[in-house]
Design an enzyme around this catalytic site. Structure first.
Site, short mmCIF file in Angstrom:
data_model
loop_
_atom_site.label_atom_id
_atom_site.label_comp_id
_atom_site.label_asym_id
_atom_site.label_seq_id
_atom_site.Cartn_x
_atom_site.Cartn_y
_atom_site.Cartn_z
N CYS A 121 0.81 -1.21 0.00
CA CYS A 121 0.00 0.00 0.00
C CYS A 121 0.84 1.26 0.00
CB CYS A 121 -0.89 0.00 1.25
SG CYS A 121 -0.10 -0.81 2.63
N GLN B 215 23.60 -16.02 -11.53
CA GLN B 215 25.02 -16.23 -11.25
C GLN B 215 25.70 -16.66 -12.54
OE1 GLN B 215 25.50 -18.71 -7.83
NE2 GLN B 215 27.67 -19.04 -8.12
N CYS C 136 28.03 -27.24 -16.70
CA CYS C 136 27.67 -25.92 -17.24
C CYS C 136 28.38 -24.79 -16.48
CB CYS C 136 26.17 -25.69 -17.15
SG CYS C 136 25.18 -27.05 -17.77
N GLU D 195 18.48 -13.58 -18.97
CA GLU D 195 18.78 -12.28 -18.37
C GLU D 195 20.09 -11.65 -18.84
OE1 GLU D 195 20.25 -11.89 -14.27
OE2 GLU D 195 19.79 -14.00 -14.01
N LYS E 2 16.95 -21.57 -8.14
CA LYS E 2 17.27 -20.89 -6.88
C LYS E 2 16.33 -19.72 -6.65
CE LYS E 2 20.98 -18.93 -9.60
NZ LYS E 2 22.37 -18.54 -9.70
N CYS F 118 23.13 -31.04 -26.29
CA CYS F 118 23.60 -31.23 -24.91
C CYS F 118 23.66 -32.73 -24.59
CB CYS F 118 22.65 -30.53 -23.94
SG CYS F 118 22.92 -30.94 -22.20
N ARG G 29 -0.94 3.38 -5.78
CA ARG G 29 -0.29 2.40 -4.91
C ARG G 29 -1.30 1.40 -4.34
NH1 ARG G 29 5.00 4.25 -4.16
NH2 ARG G 29 5.45 2.46 -2.85
N CYS H 237 31.84 -27.41 -21.10
CA CYS H 237 30.87 -28.24 -21.82
C CYS H 237 31.53 -28.89 -23.03
CB CYS H 237 29.68 -27.39 -22.27
SG CYS H 237 28.50 -28.28 -23.27
N PHE I 42 -3.35 -2.24 -1.50
CA PHE I 42 -3.31 -3.08 -2.69
C PHE I 42 -3.35 -4.52 -2.19
CE2 PHE I 42 -1.44 -3.37 -7.20
CZ PHE I 42 -1.81 -4.70 -7.35
N GLN J 279 13.66 -17.82 -10.19
CA GLN J 279 14.05 -18.86 -11.14
C GLN J 279 14.04 -20.20 -10.43
OE1 GLN J 279 18.09 -18.30 -12.54
NE2 GLN J 279 18.68 -17.28 -10.66
N ASN K 226 2.56 -0.56 5.55
CA ASN K 226 2.85 -0.80 4.14
C ASN K 226 3.95 -1.84 4.09
OD1 ASN K 226 3.55 -0.83 1.47
ND2 ASN K 226 4.50 1.18 1.46
N GLY K 227 3.61 -3.08 3.78
CA GLY K 227 4.65 -4.10 3.71
C GLY K 227 4.10 -5.47 4.01
#
Length: 1683
Positions: A74, A1099, A1264, A1024, A1093, A1258, A107, A1269, A292, A1090, A312-313
Site C-alpha cells: 500500500c 550467477q 555448465c 537475463e 534458486k 547437450c 499504490r 561443456c 493493494f 528462477q 505498508n509491507g
C-alpha cells in the site's frame, strides 16, 4: 541382538520397509488408461475426477491465511499539525490527508469489479466538535467505538444489546449510539454487496478511574480489554454468522483516536463517510492508508489503518511471530480471578503486562491468529504493548528493530545499542519490508524496516507541520517556500511527533530518549553470558571405521563428503552446481532420504522481496540465545539473564562453555541431555514411543528448572551404534518444541540439537526453523577431520588444487559456510535475523503424512500426504551399513550426480540424450570442429518416429519421479480420427523456450534455439543476459549451404530466419537491458524468481564472462557476475506494478510477463500480479535451471509446477481474474503427455528448458558452471564452441514430435482443439497402478489437492480476454497504461517533439515545457521508446530539451537516450533514471525553496538502477541504493543513503555529501568519489571487493573537478560552488573508491599515463566524452555536456 537380525526385524515389521540398494524398474501403466471403455457412452456420465470423501474439502489453499488467501501492500503517510486550531485541531489537516490519500491511488488496487477499492482509510484524533452532543461537562472525552455491524436490523439490535451489557458489566456508562452518515451509492458493486452498517458507540469512563483523567491510560486499558471481552460474549451468545452479513468489528474503541476505513478507493472515502466532509471534523493529525490486495474479494475490516498502525509491507516472519506469542501466552502462572476486574487501574496494568493473560479465550478474544492478516496481528501485539508500559515508539523499536550491530550512525549512542541487545534477547523481530505509521493518541510517528525496503519521505514546514508519505508530492498546494526541511527515512529509522508539545524528534533523539529509560547496558553486563566462537578440537571421537559406519547410518553418501564437505571445509563456501534437480521427489524416490528432503524452503516473491546476504549482510545476524525468556510486555532486569550465542553452529569447546554456565556462580543455567536413540529391536513402531518418551523427559526437566535441553543422538561407540537406531533430529526437535509450547514451558528453556545427521545448510535451517536454538554437528566436524587427514586431501593441497589449511581452519571454514548458507536461506524469505527464523516453520512439506505433521511439524502444510512415523523409522534404518570395517565405504547414492546402475534415478541423463538425438537425427560428432561443411544437410539425419517412441517409452517405464507420474487421463467422450485434430503448427505456437541467458549458453546454442522456436511460431526467451542488436533483424544473406556472414558460427540457416528472441527478459541484474533491447521485444518478461534458486539472483562464473559477454552485459571480462536478489525496484506488489508500468510505457506493443516459481501461496501472488496489469504469468517448477546455483538451492527450494500451476489457475479463476492473463508453465517438461497434463491444470503456453538444450546437442555432462561443456552448448571457450553439433532443424524436429504426440493424445481423448483441454482437470485422475509403485508408503493422495481446481467444463470464457477487451484471443491484447501515462503521451505527441525526432538534425535544439505531479509515472519512458524504435540505442543527433516542473512520480526519466536532456525543477520519487542509456537528467529544487538543498532529499531510492549511460545531476540528497547496477552513467548527488554503488560495473559516481553504510558492495567496475567532511567515510565502505584512497592522480583530480564543475553549471549547487571555491583544500576530503578491475585506470594509478580522461556519458559515441589531461571544458563543451 546381532545387527543384521535387528535390522531384518526392523524392515520386516514395517509393511513398507525397503532396502534400496538397487532400482526396481516397473512398467508404467498406459498413458491413456481409464477405468471404463472409452467408447462406452453410458459409462462416461458418472466419471468424476479427484473425488473426496463426504465432508472433505480440498486442501489446495490450506495454510496461514496471510500466506495462501490474501497479501497486501500500500501507500501510507501522516500529517501532524499541533500549532493550529487549539485543543481540537483543524479541518484543514483532515482535508490534506484525504487529498494525499487520493494522490496515492496508484499504490492501491481495485476489486474484481474494477470499482470497489481494496481498502482505504484514515485515523485521526476524535473529532470532539462533531460529537458535541455526546460530550458533557463531567465527560468531555468519552470513549468512542467505531463499529461495523450487520445490515440486518434484528441481528444488529441483538449485537448492540450484547455490547451494551458488557459495557455495563464493566462500569462503562452507556451514553448512546450514533449511526454514521454514509452514502452507499458511491460504492462499487462488490463493496456495496457486503457493506456493513456503520455505527459509533459512546461510553463514559468508570468512576473508579476519575483520577486517571490526565493520562487516560487506565480508561484506555479498560476500553481495550472490554473490546476483547465483547468478542467473547458475542460468540457465547451465538451472535456470529458465516454469511456476507456477519461483520461485527471494532475499527477503533478509544477516547483518543478514531478510524474511518472501508473497501473503497481513496477518493471515495470522503464521499462514502459524510462526516469527513463536515467542517466540524477537526484534528491535529491524520494517518492515511491506501491498500493493494492480492485478493479481489477483500473484506471491509482488512482496510487500514488498523487500530494503532498503518502498515505498508509484509511480515515475512509472521508464522513464527504468532507461534512465539502463543508460546508466551501459555508460559506463565496466573490467578484466573484477576481477569474478572477490567476496570481497576492497577489490575488492568497487571493483566496487560503478563503474557499468559492473553490466552484465556473464555474471557478475552485471542490476541493473535493466523486467520488474520499480518498487519492485523502486528497491530494486535503493538497495541497491547502500547497499552502496557511501553510508549508507542518503544514498542515499535522492540518489534521492528534496526540493524544496530556495527552501525556507524549509532557509534555515539551506546544506550540505543544496549536497548536493542536487551529486547533482541526477549523478542524475535517482526521482520520484513515495512513502513509503519503509528499513533497511540499521544504521539504520532513512522518507522522503516531494517533494510529500507519501502519508500518514506517527509517534509517539515515553517509552522511546524510534519508531512510524512510513501511518495513525495502528494500534498496539493504545499508551497516549496514554506518547507524548511525535506528528509527521508532510511533503513531502521524512526521519526516521532509529540501530539501535546508538537516537538519533532528525529531518529536518534526519539530512540535515545526511549533507550535511556532503563539501564539496559548494566543489566546486560550483569546478567548475560556470552558464548563467542572458540577454537575447534583436533581430537577424533571415532576411528575411521566407526566414523564411516556412523555416517552411513545417518544418511551420508560419498557425494556429501566429496562435494559438500570438500567445498565447505576447503573454501568456506557451499557447493555450486548446475542443471537443476531432475531426481525424484523424496517420497517417490526408491532410495532412502533423510526427513530434511521432505521439506522445501519457502521464499519471497512479488508481495515481499528477498534480501541480499552477499552484499547487504550488514543487516543480518545468526546470533541466538539460550535460557528462560521473560515477558515482553514488562521490562525488568530479569530479561537480560540469557546465554548469548555468537553462532548457532557449536563445537565441543562451546558446548563445554555452555555446560559451565550451569554452575550457580556462573549464572545457574541448569541443563540436561536427553538421548534420542532407541533400541533397534523395538522395530518401526518404536519411533513413536521414543518420541513420546523424549517429549515427556524434556517437559519434566523444564518444569524442574532446566533452561538448556540438549537432544543428542551421539553414540558412545560402535557397540551402541550397532544396537540402537535414532529419532531423526528434525522429528525429535519439532516434537519437543511443540510439546513444550503445549505445556506452557517453551519460553523457559532453549533447545540444543547434538546430531550426526546435519551437514548441509538446509539441514541446519530445518532444525532451527522447527525449534532448535543451536546445533552441535559433531559428526560433520568429525567428517571434516577425517577428510582433512586423508591422503587424498593432503595430496590435493600439496598440488594446489585445494587451498592449504590447518585442521582448525578447515573446521572454521565449514562453520562459516553453514552460517553463510543460513543467511542465504533466511534472505530468500526476506528475513534478516536467525532469531526471527527460529521456530517460524517457513517450509512446505511434500510427502509427509498427517501423523508425522501432527507429531513434529504442527502448522506445516503437507498437501499430498505421505509417510508416517513407521515409514520414516524404516527409511532411517535402511540407511545403516551392514557392518563396520576398515574397508567399508559409504554408498554413492547419486542424488546430485547420476551414478550408473546403482544410483538415484535422474530424468535427464546421457542415456536420455542419446535416445532423443537418435530420434531427431543429431550426431554429436558432427560440428564445425569436424566435418560439418562436407556432410550432407549439415549432418542432420532424418528424424525417426520409431526412435521417438523409444525415447517416450524410456520415460514411461522409468522410476517414479514427479507428481504427474501419478496421474492418468479419463476422457468424457469418444476418440476421434487424428485428421480431425488441429495441426501441429497451431500447437507449436504455444511452445516457448526457458529463460536461458546468453552467457549461461554459448552464442551457438542461444541463437540456434531462438531461430528454431521462431521458425515454429513459438516464443523464444533471451534470459537475463541481453542480446546482440544484430539479432533484431531477419536474415537475408543465407547462401545455399545454409551459412550466413551475419552468423558465421551457425549452420542450417534459411533466409527469413530470425535470431531475435520473442521474449526479452528483465532481471534484477539488468544485464543487457537497454532501450533498444526493450523496444525490439514482442514480450517483456520480469524475472521474479528462477526454478534453480528462487529468492536469489542469477550467477555467471567469471570464466564464462568472455569479452563478448562482458560487452553485452556492460561488465568486466573474467569477473563473476552475481545478480542482486529481485528487490531493488520490486519491493512489493505495487512496486512490481510500477515496473510493469515502466515496461508498458517504453514498449506499448509488448505484453509483460512475470516469472514466478511454484510455492505455497502462489495463487494469491498470481492474483496480485494479474491486478498489477501483467499480461502473462509464468509458473516455473522448483526443479529447473541450467546455470550455476548453490547446490542446496537446487535441491531444496521451490515446489513442483503441478502444484503451483493448479493453485495459480484456481486462485485466478476463483477471483475472476483468469481472463486477464495467459498462464505459462515450465520446469522439466519433456513430452506431449507432460504438456497435456499441464494444459488440463490450466496452462496455455509451455516452456522447454533442459530438454530443448538436449535437442540441440547437450549430452548432460553437468559441467555448465565450469565452462567446460564438451559440446559447446554452455561454454564460452572458442575451441569448445566449435564442437557445437546442433542446428535449428534438430530443435524443430523435436518440437514437431512433441506436437504430434499431443495430437495423438487429443485424438484418443476425443478433442479436436487444444484449447478445449485447458483447465479441464476433470479429464485427469489418480493412477492407482502408479500409486501402487511407491516404495516407501501407501499414504500419498492427490485427490485432496487437485479437487480444488474449479470445474470449467462449461464456462470457457477465461480462454479469451475480458469483455472490456472484446473477448478476443489474449495474444491480441496488451494492457496499456491509463491516466498515469497521460503526461508521457502529451510529451510524445507534442508537435515540436515529434518534428525534432523525425528531422533529427545534428546540432539543432528543441525546448518544451511541462508541469508534473506524483501520479505522472514513468515520464519520458514512452518518448525513449519512440526514439529507440527509430534510431536504436544511438538515440538522437539533435538535442531535445524537456523542462518539467513539479513533483515527479516514480521512474522519472526511465530509459533516457542520447539527445534527451530532461530537467526537473521540483523533486522526484523512486527509480529516477532507471535504465538510463544516455542523455542527461538534472533534478534541482524549486527556485523558491526554503530549505537547504544539500541537506534535503530530492530524489528517492534505487535511482539509476541498471543505467548503462547518461549524465545525472541531483541538487540534493538521494535515497538508498543510489546507482545500483550502474554500468555506465556519470552521476552526481549531494549525499546518499545506504548501499551506494552496489553491484556497479561501470560509470562514475560523485557524492558531495555524507553517505550511508555499505558503499561499494559488489562493485566490480566504475569509479566512485565521496566527499568526507565528517571523517567517517571509511567505516561506511564495504571493503570486500573495493579499495579506496584519496584522489592522488592528476587524471583523477581532473575527472572529479570537471564533473563537479558541470554539476554546478547544471544545478547551481551551493555545495558544489563551495567545494570549487576552495578546491585545493576540499579535494583532499574526497575518497576515491574503485574495484580491482579499475586498478590500472589512469584516474586511479600513478604509474599509468593517460592522455584523456572520461568526464561524461551522455552519448555512447564517446566522441567528446573525453577531456585531454591538463585541459578544461570549453564553454561549448560545457553547454552541450560533451554530447
Amino acid at each position: 541382538m546381532k545387527l543384521a537380525a535387528a535390522l531384518s526385524l526392523f524392515l520386516l515389521t514395517n509393511s513398507n520397509g525397503f532396502a534400496p540398494i538397487h532400482h526396481v524398474r516397473h512398467t508404467a501403466s498406459s498413458s491413456i488408461a481409464t477405468t471404463t471403455d472409452i467408447n462406452n457412452k453410458n459409462a462416461l456420465t458418472t466419471m468424476q475426477a479427484f473425488q473426496l470423501a463426504q465432508g472433505e474439502t480440498s486442501n489446495m489453499f490450506d495454510g496461514p491465511a496471510p500466506l495462501v488467501k490474501e497479501r497486501d501492500a500500500c501507500g501510507v503517510g501522516f500529517i501532524a499539525n499541533t500549532s493550529e486550531g487549539g485543543e481540537f485541531g483543524t479541518h484543514k489537516v483532515l482535508q490534506q490527508g484525504l487529498s494525499a490519500l487520493d494522490c496515492m491511488e496508484h499504490r492501491g488496487a481495485c476489486g474484481g469489479d474494477g470499482i470497489s477499492g481494496d481498502g482505504a482509510g484514515i485515523m485521526t484524533q476524535i473529532p470532539w466538535k462533531l460529537f458535541s452532543e455526546y460530550r458533557s461537562e463531567n465527560c468531555p472525552q468519552p470513549g468512542v467505538g467505531m463499529l461495523f455491524l450487520p445490515r440486518d436490523e434484528d441481528r444488529r439490535n441483538k449485537v448492540k444489546a450484547a455490547i451494551e451489557k458488557v459495557c455495563k458489566n464493566n462500569e462503562l456508562e452507556f451514553i448512546g449510539w450514533r449511526e454514521v452518515p454514509v452514502d452507499p451509492s458511491t460504492l462499487g458493486p462488490m463493496a456495496k454487496a457486503v457493506v456493513p452498517s456503520m455505527w459509533q458507540l459512546f461510553v463514559k469512563a468508570p468512576k473508579r478511574l476519575e483520577e486517571d483523567e490526565e493520562t487516560r491510560d487506565g480508561f484506555e486499558r479498560t476500553l481495550y480489554l472490554v473490546r476483547r471481552r465483547i468478542a467473547v460474549e458475542l460468540k457465547n451468545a451465538g451472535l456470529t454468522w458465516e454469511d456476507d452479513d456477519s461483520e461485527v468489528y471494532f475499527a477503533s474503541f478509544s477516547s483518543q483516536t478514531i478510524v474511518y476505513k472501508g473497501m473503497v478507493q481513496g477518493c471515495v472515502l470522503p464521499q462514502f463517510y459524510k462526516d469527513l466532509q463536515n467542517e466540524d471534523y477537526t484534528t491535529k493529525f491524520v494517518i492515511y492508508h491506501r491498500r493493494f490486495s492480492t485478493n479481489t474479494n477483500p473484506r471491509w475490516p482488512l482496510a487500514q489503518p488498523m487500530r494503532v498502525v498503518g502498515h505498508n509491507g509484509e511480515i515475512n516472519t509472521l508464522v513464527g511471530n504468532v507461534n512465539w506469542v502463543k508460546a508466551r501466552e501459555k508460559s506463565k502462572i496466573l490467578d484466573a480471578g484477576k481477569l474478572d476486574d477490567l476496570v481497576d487501574a492497577e489490575n488492568t496494568d497487571n493483566i496487560l503486562m503478563l503474557c499468559n493473560t492473553q490466552d484465556v479465550p473464555s474471557v478475552l478474544e485471542p490476541l493473535v491468529d493466523l486467520s488474520r492478516s499480518d498487519s492485523a496481528n502486528l497491530d494486535a501485539v503493538f497495541e497491547l504493548m502500547t497499552k502496557s508500559r511501553h510508549r508507542a515508539p518503544c514498542a515499535l523499536m522492540s518489534l521492528v528493530p534496526t540493524a544496530y550491530e556495527n552501525e556507524p550512525a549509532l557509534r555515539d549512542n551506546p544506550e540505543i545499542v544496549d536497548f536493542y541487545k536487551f529486547h533482541g534477547g526477549l523478542l524475535e523481530a517482526w521482520d520484513g519490508p515495512a513502513l509503519l505509521v503509528f499513533s497511540d493518541g499521544k504521539s504520532i510517528g513512522a518507522s522503516l524496516d531494517r533494510n529500507g525496503l519501502r519508500p518514506a519521505r517527509y517534509s517539515i514546514t515553517k509552522d511546524g507541520t510534519v508531512y510524512m508519505m510513501s511518495e513525495t508530492g502528494v500534498i496539493p498546494g504545499l508551497e516549496e517556500s514554506d518547507i524548511v526541511q525535506k528528509g527521508r527515512l532510511g533503513p531502521g529509522m524512526m521519526i516521532n511527533v509529540d501530539l501535546k508539545s508538537g516537538e519533532f524528534k528525529d531518529n536518534i533523539k526519539i530512540k535515545s530518549e526511549i533507550a535511556s529509560r532503563h539501564p539496559y547496558g548494566e543489566w546486560i553486563a550483569k546478567g548475560r553470558k556470552d558464548v563467542e566462537k572458540m577454537s575447534f578440537s583436533d581430537e577424533r571421537m571415532y576411528d575411521d571405521a566407526t566414523t564411516t559406519f556412523a555416517q552411513g547410518s545417518f544418511g551420508w553418501g560419498l557425494e556429501d563428503i566429496g562435494m559438500q564437505i570438500q567445498d565447505m571445509a576447503g573454501s568456506g563456501k557451499e557447493t555450486t552446481y548446475s542443471m537443476g534437480d531432475d531426481a525424484p521427489i523424496a517420497v517417490l524416490s526408491e532410495r532412502p532420504q533423510t526427513p530434511y528432503n521432505y521439506f522445501k524452503q519457502r521464499f519471497a516473491q512479488v508481495t515481499n522481496p528477498p534480501i541480499d546476504p552477499l552484499r547487504e549482510g550488514v543487516v543480518m545476524s545468526v546470533a541466538m540465545t539460550l535460557g528462560k525468556k521473560e515477558s515482553i510486555y514488562k521490562v525488568s532486569e530479569k530479561g537480560a539473564r540469557l546465554i548469548h550465542l555468537e553462532s548457532p553452529v557449536l563445537n565441543s569447546s562451546e558446548m563445554e562453555r555452555i555446560a559451565s554456565y550451569a554452575k550457580e556462580e556462573n549464572g545457574g543455567f541448569q541443563q540436561t541431555t536427553i538421548s534420542t536413540r532407541y533400541n533397534l529391536a523395538d522395530g518401526p513402531e518404536g519411533m513413536k514411543a521414543a518420541i513420546d518418551a523424549i517429549c515427556e523427559k524434556a517437559a519434566e526437566a523444564v518444569r524442574n528448572g532446566v533452561e538448556v535441553v540438549i537432544l543428542s543422538d551421539m553414540a558412545a561407540g560402535q557397540s551402541e551404534l550397532d544396537e540402537t537406531t535414532y529419532i531423526p533430529p528434525l522429528a525429535a526437535v519439532g516434537a519437543v518444541h511443540h510439546r513444550l509450547i503445549e505445556d506452557g514451558l517453551r519460553m523457559d528453556a532453549g533447545i540444543v540439537v547434538e546430531t550426526g545427521s546435519a551437514w548441509s545448510t538446509h539441514h541446519f535451517a530445518c532444525l532451527v526453523g522447527y525449534g532448535a536454538n543451536a546445533v552441535h554437528p559433531y559428526l560433520a566436524l568429525e567428517t571434516v577431520k577425517q577428510w582433512h587427514g586423508s591422503d587424498r586431501t593432503q595430496s590435493m593441497m600439496e598440488a594446489g588444487k585445494i587451498t592449504k589449511s590447518t585442521l582448525d581452519k578447515a573446521q572454521q571454514n565449514y562453520r562459516e559456510a553453514v552460517e553463510n548458507g543460513l543467511l542465504k536461506i533466511l534472505s530468500k524469505m526476506g528475513i534478516s535475523l536467525l532469531t526471527s527464523y527460529h521456530g517460524a516453520q517457513i517450509f512446505e512439506a511434500m510427502g509427509l503424512g498427517e501423523e508425522v505433521v501432527n507429531t513434529s511439524f504442527k502448522g506445516t502444510t503437507s498437501r499430498i500426504g505421505g509417510v508416517n512415523l513407521s515409514d520414516i523409522a524404516s527409511e532411517t534404518a535402511s540407511m545403516r551399513p551392514e557392518s563396520a570395517s576398515e574397508k567399508a565405504k559409504l554408498v554413492n547414492y547419486g542424488y546430485y550426480k547420476p551414478v550408473p546402475k546403482m544410483g538415484e534415478y535422474h530424468a535427464n541423463s546421457s542415456d536420455l540424450a542419446k535416445l532423443l538425438h537418435n530420434a531427431i537425427g543429431l550426431d554429436k560428432a558432427v560440428s564445425a570442429a569436424t566435418n560439418r561443411d562436407e556432410a550432407e544437410n549439415d549432418g542432420v539425419k532424418p528424424a525417426s518416429v520409431a526412435n521417438y517412441e523409444i525415447f517416450k517409452e524410456s520415460l514411461r517405464s522409468a522410476p517414479l519421479a514427479n507428481i504427474r507420474d501419478l496421474l492418468d487421463f479419463e476422457s468424457d467422450r469418444k476418440s476421434i480420427p487424428i485428421e480431425d485434430v488441429e495441426p501441429a503448427a497451431e500447437i507449436m505456437k504455444r511452445f516457448c523456450t526457458g529463460a536461458m541467458s546468453l552467457g549461461a549458453l554459448s552464442r551457438e546454442a542461444h541463437e540456434t534455439l531462438a531461430i528454431a522456436v521462431n521458425r515454429v511460431g513459438g516464443k523464444s526467451n533471451s534470459g537475463e543476459g541481453g542480446e546482440d542488436v544484430v539479432r533484431g533483424y531477419d536474415l537475408k544473406d543465407v547462401d545455399e549451404k545454409g551459412r550466413s556472414p551475419t552468423f558465421p558460427h551457425l549452420a542450417g540457416l534459411k533466409n527469413g530466419d530470425s535470431a531475435n528472441s520473442y521474449i526479452h527478459q528483465v532481471a534484477s541484474g539488468r544485464f543487457g537491458v537497454t532501450p533498444e533491447f526493450l523496444t525490439t521485444a514482442k514480450q517483456l518478461e520480469i524475472k521474479m524468481a528462477q526454478g534453480a534458486k528462487p529468492g536469489e539472483g542469477g550467477q555467471l562464473p567469471g570464466p564464462k564472462v568472455s569479452d563478448y559477454i562482458a560487452t553485452l552485459r556492460a561488465s568486466k571480462p573474467g569477473v563473476t557476475l552475481i545478480s542482486p536478489p529481485p528487490h531493488h525496484d520490486i519491493y512489493s506488489i505495487e512496486d512490481l506494478a510500477q515496473l510493469i508500468h515502466d515496461l508498458h510505457a517504453v514498449n506499448e506493443k509488448a505484453g509483460v510477463s512475470v516469472k514466478l516459481v511454484s510455492s505455497i501461496g502462489i495463487g494469491t501472488v498470481a492474483c496480485g500480479v494479474a491486478k498489477a496489469q501483467a499480461d502473462v504469468i509464468q509458473i516455473s517448477g522448483g526443479d529447473g535451471g541450467t546455470g550455476a546455483s548453490p547446490l542446496s538451492s537446487i535441491k531444496h527450494a521451490g515446489m513442483p509446477w503441478e502444484l503451483g500451476l493448479a493453485e495459480a489457475h484456481s486462485a485466478l479463476m476463483n477471483n475472476g481474474l483468469r481472463e486477464r492473463v495467459t498462464l505459462r508453465v515450465d520446469g522439466g517438461i519433456r513430452t506431449g503427455r507432460d504438456i497435456a497434463i499441464a494444459a488440463m491444470m490450466g496452462a496455455e503456453e509451455f516452456g522447454f528448458g533442459t530438454i530443448a538444450m538436449i535437442a540441440e546437442g547437450c549430452v548432460m555432462a553437468r559441467v555448465c558452471h565450469l565452462n567446460t561443456c564438451p559440446v559447446g552448448v554452455t561454454s564460452q571457450k572458442e575451441e569448445l564452441r566449435k564442437k557445437f553439433p546442433g542446428t535449428p532443424e534438430h530443435v524443430v524436429n523435436f518440437f514437431m514430435f512433441v506436437a504430434e504426440e499431443i495430437r495423438e493424445l487429443m485424438a484418443h481423448l476425443g478433442y479436436s482443439k487444444f484449447e478445449d483441454l485447458i483447465g479441464r482437470a476433470d479429464l485427469l485422475k489418480e493412477d492407482e497402478a502408479q500409486l501402487a509403485r511407491i516404495v516407501k508408503t501407501k499414504g500419498v493422495s492427490l485427490n485432496g489437492f487437485f479437487a480444488g481446481i474449479p470445474d470449467s467444463k462449461e464456462n470457457r470464457e477465461f480462454l479469451r480476454a475480458s469483455k472490456e477487451d472484446g473477448c478476443v484471443p489474449k495474444d491480441d491484447v496488451v494492457h496499456v497504461n491509463k491516466g498515469s501515462s497521460d503526461l508521457d503521451r502529451e510529451i510524445c505527441n507534442h508537435p515540436d517533439v515529434k518534428g525534432a525526432i523525425e528531422k533529427n538534425e545534428a546540432g539543432s535544439s528543441t525546448t518544451v515545457n511541462f508541469n508534473i505531479k506524483n501520479t505522472d509515472r514513468s515520464t519520458c519512458a514512452m518518448l525513449a521508446g519512440d526514439i529507440a524504435r527509430k534510431y536504436g540505442n544511438r538515440g538522437l543527433d539533435c538535442d531535445l530539451d524537456i523542462n518539467i516542473y513539479g513533483s515527479a512520480g516514480q521512474s522519472f526519466g526511465a530509459f533516457a537516450l542520447p539527445g534527451m536532456k530532461i530537467r526537473l525543477e521540483g523533486e522526484a520519487n523512486d527509480y529516477v533514471g532507471k535504465g538510463m542509456h544516455g542523455g542527461e537528467i538534472v533534478v534541482l529544487p524549486d527556485a523558491d525553496a526554503g530549505f537547504v538543498a544539500s541537506e534535503s532529499s530530492i530524489v528517492g531510492n534505487a535511482c539509476l538502477y541498471g543505467a548503462t549511460g547518461g549524465d545525472f545531476h541531483a541538487n540534493g540528497r538521494a535515497g538508498e541504493r543510489f546507482c545500483v547496477r550502474n554500468s555506465g552513467a556519470y552521476a552526481v548527488c549531494e549525499g546518499t543513503g545506504d548501499h551506494c554503488c552496489e553491484y556497479m560495473t561501470g560509470g562514475v559516481v560523485v557524492s558531495l555529501g555524507t553517505v550511508g553504510r555499505n558503499v561499494g558492495a559488489g562493485m566490480t567496475g566504475g569509479i566512485g568519489y565521496f566527499y568526507d567532511d565528517d571523517g567517517r567515510f571509511e567505516e561506511r565502505v564495504n571493503g570486500e571487493i573495493v579499495k579506496y584512497q584519496r584522489v592522488k592522480t592528476t587524471e583523477g583530480e581532473l575527472q572529479l573537478r570537471n564533473i563537479i564543475e558541470r554539476h554546478f553549471e547544471k544545478t547551481g549547487s551551493e555545495k558544489a560552488n563551495d567545494i570549487l571555491d576552495n578546491w585545493d583544500e576540499e579535494v583532499g576530503k574526497f575518497w576515491q573508491v574503485y574495484p580491482p578491475s579499475e586498478a590500472n585506470n589512469a584516474v586511479v594509478a600513478d604509474s599509468i599515463i593517460g592522455e584523456t580522461v572520461k568526464i561524461s556519458a551522455t552519448s555512447p559515441s564517446q566522441e567528446l566524452c573525453y577531456l585531454p589531461v591538463g585541459a578544461s571544458l570549453t564553454p561549448d563543451q560545457t553547454t552541450r555536456c560533451a554530447d
